[in-house]
Design a protein around this motif. Structure first.
Motif, PDB file in Angstrom:
ATOM      1  N   ASP A 127      54.778  78.107  32.350  1.00 56.75           N
ATOM      2  CA  ASP A 127      53.766  77.266  33.002  1.00 56.75           C
ATOM      3  C   ASP A 127      53.395  77.816  34.368  1.00 56.75           C
ATOM      4  O   ASP A 127      52.218  77.785  34.764  1.00 56.75           O
ATOM      5  N   GLN A 128      54.376  78.314  35.105  1.00 61.03           N
ATOM      6  CA  GLN A 128      54.083  78.875  36.424  1.00 61.03           C
ATOM      7  C   GLN A 128      53.262  80.152  36.310  1.00 61.03           C
ATOM      8  O   GLN A 128      52.390  80.417  37.146  1.00 61.03           O
ATOM      9  N   VAL A 129      53.504  80.943  35.290  1.00 58.27           N
ATOM     10  CA  VAL A 129      52.691  82.142  35.069  1.00 58.27           C
ATOM     11  C   VAL A 129      51.260  81.748  34.727  1.00 58.27           C
ATOM     12  O   VAL A 129      50.290  82.272  35.294  1.00 58.27           O
ATOM     13  N   LEU A 130      51.096  80.815  33.798  1.00 55.84           N
ATOM     14  CA  LEU A 130      49.754  80.417  33.367  1.00 55.84           C
ATOM     15  C   LEU A 130      48.976  79.727  34.475  1.00 55.84           C
ATOM     16  O   LEU A 130      47.744  79.719  34.463  1.00 55.84           O
ATOM     17  N   ALA A 131      49.695  79.142  35.452  1.00 54.77           N
ATOM     18  CA  ALA A 131      49.004  78.524  36.589  1.00 54.77           C
ATOM     19  C   ALA A 131      48.277  79.552  37.437  1.00 54.77           C
ATOM     20  O   ALA A 131      47.378  79.195  38.208  1.00 54.77           O
ATOM     21  N   LEU A 132      48.629  80.841  37.299  1.00 59.48           N
ATOM     22  CA  LEU A 132      47.947  81.890  38.056  1.00 59.48           C
ATOM     23  C   LEU A 132      46.615  82.282  37.435  1.00 59.48           C
ATOM     24  O   LEU A 132      45.806  82.951  38.079  1.00 59.48           O
ATOM     25  N   GLN A 152      59.288  74.387  54.299  1.00 58.01           N
ATOM     26  CA  GLN A 152      59.367  74.824  52.907  1.00 58.01           C
ATOM     27  C   GLN A 152      58.291  74.055  52.153  1.00 58.01           C
ATOM     28  O   GLN A 152      58.449  72.871  51.875  1.00 58.01           O
ATOM     29  N   TRP A 153      57.186  74.722  51.854  1.00 61.22           N
ATOM     30  CA  TRP A 153      56.024  74.054  51.271  1.00 61.22           C
ATOM     31  C   TRP A 153      56.093  74.133  49.755  1.00 61.22           C
ATOM     32  O   TRP A 153      56.007  75.205  49.166  1.00 61.22           O
ATOM     33  N   LEU A 154      56.243  72.979  49.124  1.00 62.64           N
ATOM     34  CA  LEU A 154      56.233  72.910  47.668  1.00 62.64           C
ATOM     35  C   LEU A 154      54.805  73.079  47.170  1.00 62.64           C
ATOM     36  O   LEU A 154      53.891  72.394  47.640  1.00 62.64           O
ATOM     37  N   ILE A 155      54.605  74.006  46.242  1.00 56.59           N
ATOM     38  CA  ILE A 155      53.266  74.272  45.703  1.00 56.59           C
ATOM     39  C   ILE A 155      53.001  73.245  44.608  1.00 56.59           C
ATOM     40  O   ILE A 155      53.519  73.336  43.500  1.00 56.59           O
ATOM     41  N   LEU A 156      52.183  72.250  44.942  1.00 58.22           N
ATOM     42  CA  LEU A 156      51.954  71.119  44.056  1.00 58.22           C
ATOM     43  C   LEU A 156      50.949  71.419  42.956  1.00 58.22           C
ATOM     44  O   LEU A 156      51.145  71.024  41.802  1.00 58.22           O
ATOM     45  N   ALA A 157      49.844  72.049  43.293  1.00 58.15           N
ATOM     46  CA  ALA A 157      48.773  72.247  42.314  1.00 58.15           C
ATOM     47  C   ALA A 157      47.845  73.352  42.783  1.00 58.15           C
ATOM     48  O   ALA A 157      47.752  73.644  43.984  1.00 58.15           O
ATOM     49  N   THR A 210      46.904  83.336  45.323  1.00 60.24           N
ATOM     50  CA  THR A 210      47.470  82.817  44.091  1.00 60.24           C
ATOM     51  C   THR A 210      48.902  82.392  44.366  1.00 60.24           C
ATOM     52  O   THR A 210      49.730  83.221  44.745  1.00 60.24           O
ATOM     53  N   LEU A 211      49.200  81.115  44.175  1.00 60.07           N
ATOM     54  CA  LEU A 211      50.539  80.590  44.416  1.00 60.07           C
ATOM     55  C   LEU A 211      51.002  79.834  43.172  1.00 60.07           C
ATOM     56  O   LEU A 211      50.291  78.951  42.683  1.00 60.07           O
ATOM     57  N   PRO A 212      52.172  80.168  42.644  1.00 56.67           N
ATOM     58  CA  PRO A 212      52.648  79.547  41.397  1.00 56.67           C
ATOM     59  C   PRO A 212      53.096  78.108  41.600  1.00 56.67           C
ATOM     60  O   PRO A 212      53.907  77.809  42.471  1.00 56.67           O
ATOM     61  N   VAL A 213      52.569  77.209  40.791  1.00 52.94           N
ATOM     62  CA  VAL A 213      52.895  75.788  40.889  1.00 52.94           C
ATOM     63  C   VAL A 213      54.369  75.574  40.560  1.00 52.94           C
ATOM     64  O   VAL A 213      54.915  76.148  39.623  1.00 52.94           O
ATOM     65  N   GLY A 214      55.022  74.735  41.362  1.00 55.38           N
ATOM     66  CA  GLY A 214      56.407  74.389  41.117  1.00 55.38           C
ATOM     67  C   GLY A 214      57.400  75.126  41.987  1.00 55.38           C
ATOM     68  O   GLY A 214      58.566  74.728  42.066  1.00 55.38           O
ATOM     69  N   GLY A 228      63.521  63.190  33.584  1.00 54.44           N
ATOM     70  CA  GLY A 228      64.790  63.748  34.005  1.00 54.44           C
ATOM     71  C   GLY A 228      64.585  65.076  34.721  1.00 54.44           C
ATOM     72  O   GLY A 228      63.485  65.391  35.202  1.00 54.44           O
ATOM     73  N   PRO A 229      65.638  65.869  34.812  1.00 59.23           N
ATOM     74  CA  PRO A 229      65.501  67.206  35.430  1.00 59.23           C
ATOM     75  C   PRO A 229      64.507  68.062  34.642  1.00 59.23           C
ATOM     76  O   PRO A 229      64.414  67.977  33.428  1.00 59.23           O
ATOM     77  N   GLY A 230      63.775  68.865  35.359  1.00 56.67           N
ATOM     78  CA  GLY A 230      62.818  69.745  34.696  1.00 56.67           C
ATOM     79  C   GLY A 230      61.803  70.294  35.661  1.00 56.67           C
ATOM     80  O   GLY A 230      61.628  69.796  36.774  1.00 56.67           O
ATOM     81  N   GLN A 231      61.122  71.358  35.228  1.00 51.93           N
ATOM     82  CA  GLN A 231      60.135  72.036  36.048  1.00 51.93           C
ATOM     83  C   GLN A 231      58.806  71.274  36.065  1.00 51.93           C
ATOM     84  O   GLN A 231      58.505  70.478  35.172  1.00 51.93           O
ATOM     85  N   ALA A 232      58.043  71.525  37.124  1.00 53.86           N
ATOM     86  CA  ALA A 232      56.688  70.963  37.210  1.00 53.86           C
ATOM     87  C   ALA A 232      55.806  71.552  36.111  1.00 53.86           C
ATOM     88  O   ALA A 232      55.923  72.729  35.759  1.00 53.86           O
ATOM     89  N   VAL A 233      54.928  70.717  35.571  1.00 45.05           N
ATOM     90  CA  VAL A 233      54.002  71.139  34.515  1.00 45.05           C
ATOM     91  C   VAL A 233      52.581  71.010  35.056  1.00 45.05           C
ATOM     92  O   VAL A 233      52.147  69.920  35.424  1.00 45.05           O
TER      93      VAL A 233
END
Length: 484
Positions: free
Chosen positions: A11-16, A297-302, A342-346, A476-481
């Protein structure tokens, strides 16, 4: 891949990807079949040779561990960035099944990575000397982003072969240009007020008969007045007339907002400082990021793109894990080309941001980066649907023309609502309708599948048209989609 061999998710790759077609093409290249000479390093480089359908094979290298941001190169002729080969190679590597083994990069990959990083260091060393030229370029981009056909006039130096940088650094000349432009905008706003009064005096039914030509002619007058923001809003009015059910109500609302912006400009000297800065930006004047640099520490939201005939605008939402602030980065690309940022989400980015002036101060400029994007377990704090609406209402006091605000919803479930969808809180007592445009996207079904009827956390934009989901996290636990 960010630090010490940590891999991205698919998902992080495809966000690019710059568009849906690139994502689809990358998926077809995410197998070992088309690739040879593939490999990766623990330091953040992935490479391979792809068998091309045209003039291939294509040598592809991706550098994702440099603090200046992910970058790639490929021998293919694609204008998209990243191209499908770079995305496919990263997807193959992200699978983690040994298809891309670790090893020493070949000479052609090593040369590109080394040269790129040396160029980045050299650019950082000359950054101060080039500040004046960079600010001039940013002014032009800012004017285009607000709908300007007159970006050249906004920058004040583009197209001047006699020394644009020296003009940009001359404070006396800059002040005179700003004064002349303000006079033109004032004349344009005064004329627009008269045109709006004539329109309303004749009745909105007349707007349906005049057609789009009247609106376009009015917008051209605002361009001549060097007020690209006003021109953009006039064109939106033209597209609202006769655009479906209740169009007179929507047209009247938009006319009222345009009248408010006109009056804000004509009385800007009486407004609070932040609101006056917002009015200047909405009218189309460029601004610079004059706020203090804030490291976090900036979380890349979208991350998502919007495209028109002249420009691609990339919007990246960030969340400060220590400050709790939400910030927006804007990046631009010429028509048909994706912006380079280009910044990967998550993932999270250790960097400094400086805010732009205006109500809310959401928009920021990305400053120094101290490390590559890295995984983080922190998620943004969430609110209920009713709290999200209240936040949008408060934001309108600072910027009455605001379309939406960034919001993270906590514990919501996507549920159908007739022909549309909404996000309801876990109790089912309050809900936010999804924007009509999102209901036609594949992201809706990704959100529904992620939830499966269980409350999830969703980040998006909340405004008067509804809520647009951009990213979601499982219960639960898991990566951003990413949902874009």
């Amino acid at each position: 891949m960010t630090q010490q061999g940590v891999r991205w998710t698919a998902d992080q790759v495809l966000a690019l990807a710059p568009d849906a077609a690139s994502r689809e093409a990358a998926g077809r290249l995410a197998t070992a079949g088309p690739w040879s000479e593939v490999g990766s390093t623990d330091g953040g480089t992935v490479w391979g040779v792809c068998r091309g359908g045209g003039g291939g094979p294509y040598r592809t290298v991706v550098d994702v561990a440099d603090a200046s941001g992910p970058a790639c190169t490929c021998g293919c002729p694609s204008l998209r960035y990243p191209c499908k080969h770079a995305l496919g190679l990263l997807l193959l590597w992200a699978g983690g099944d040994g298809a891309v083994p670790e090893g020493e990069p070949p000479a052609w990959a090593e040369r590109w990575v080394t040269g790129r990083r040396e160029d980045a260091e050299a650019a950082a060393g000359t950054e101060t000397a080039e500040t004046g030229a960079a600010e001039t370029e940013a002014a032009g981009a800012e004017a285009v982003e607000t709908g300007a056909a007159g970006a050249e006039a906004a920058a004040g130096t583009v197209g001047d072969p006699s020394g644009s940088v020296s003009r940009a650094r001359d404070p006396v000349a800059a002040r005179r240009r700003a004064e002349r432009r303000a006079e033109r905008i004032t004349a344009g706003a005064t004329e627009l007020e008269q045109r709006l009064a004539d329109l309303l005096r004749g009745g909105l039914a007349e707007a349906e008969q005049t057609g789009y030509a009247w609106w376009e002619e009015t917008a051209a007058r605002m361009v001549d007045a060097q007020a690209p923001g006003l021109a953009s809003r006039v064109r939106e009015l033209g597209s609202t007339a006769s655009s479906g059910p209740d169009w007179p109500v929507r047209l009247l609302e938009e006319c009222a907002l345009l009248h408010l912006l006109d009056q804000g400009w004509l009385r800007r000297d009486r407004l609070p400082q932040d609101l006056a800065a917002t009015v200047r930006t909405r009218v189309g004047l460029p601004a610079t990021a004059d706020g203090p640099a804030v490291r976090d520490q900036w979380l890349i939201l979208a991350q998502y793109d919007s495209v028109d005939a002249r420009l691609t605008i990339r919007r990246v939402w960030l969340y400060g894990t220590e400050t709790g602030r939400t910030a927006l980065l804007l990046s631009y690309g010429a028509a048909g080309r994706a912006p380079e940022l280009t910044l990967p989400v998550g993932l999270s980015l250790d960097a400094e941001l400086s805010t732009y002036p205006g109500g809310g101060r959401r928009r920021a400029a990305l400053g120094k980066r101290f490390a590559p994007p890295a995984p983080v377990e922190i998620r943004p704090k969430g609110v209920t649907p009713s709290q999200a609406l209240a936040r949008y209402g408060r934001a309108l006091r600072d910027d009455p023309w605001l379309e939406s605000v960034p919001v993270t919803l906590e514990q919501v479930v996507p549920v159908p609502d007739g022909d549309s969808w909404q996000l309801a809180d876990a109790s089912g007592e309050t809900a936010l309708p999804l924007t009509p445009a999102f209901g036609n996207r594949a992201g809706l079904w990704r959100l529904v599948a992620l939830s499966g009827g269980v409350p999830v956390q969703v980040f998006g934009e909340c405004g008067h048209r509804g809520f647009t989901p951009l990213t979601a996290w499982p219960a639960g636990p898991g990566q951003a989609v990413s949902l874009t």
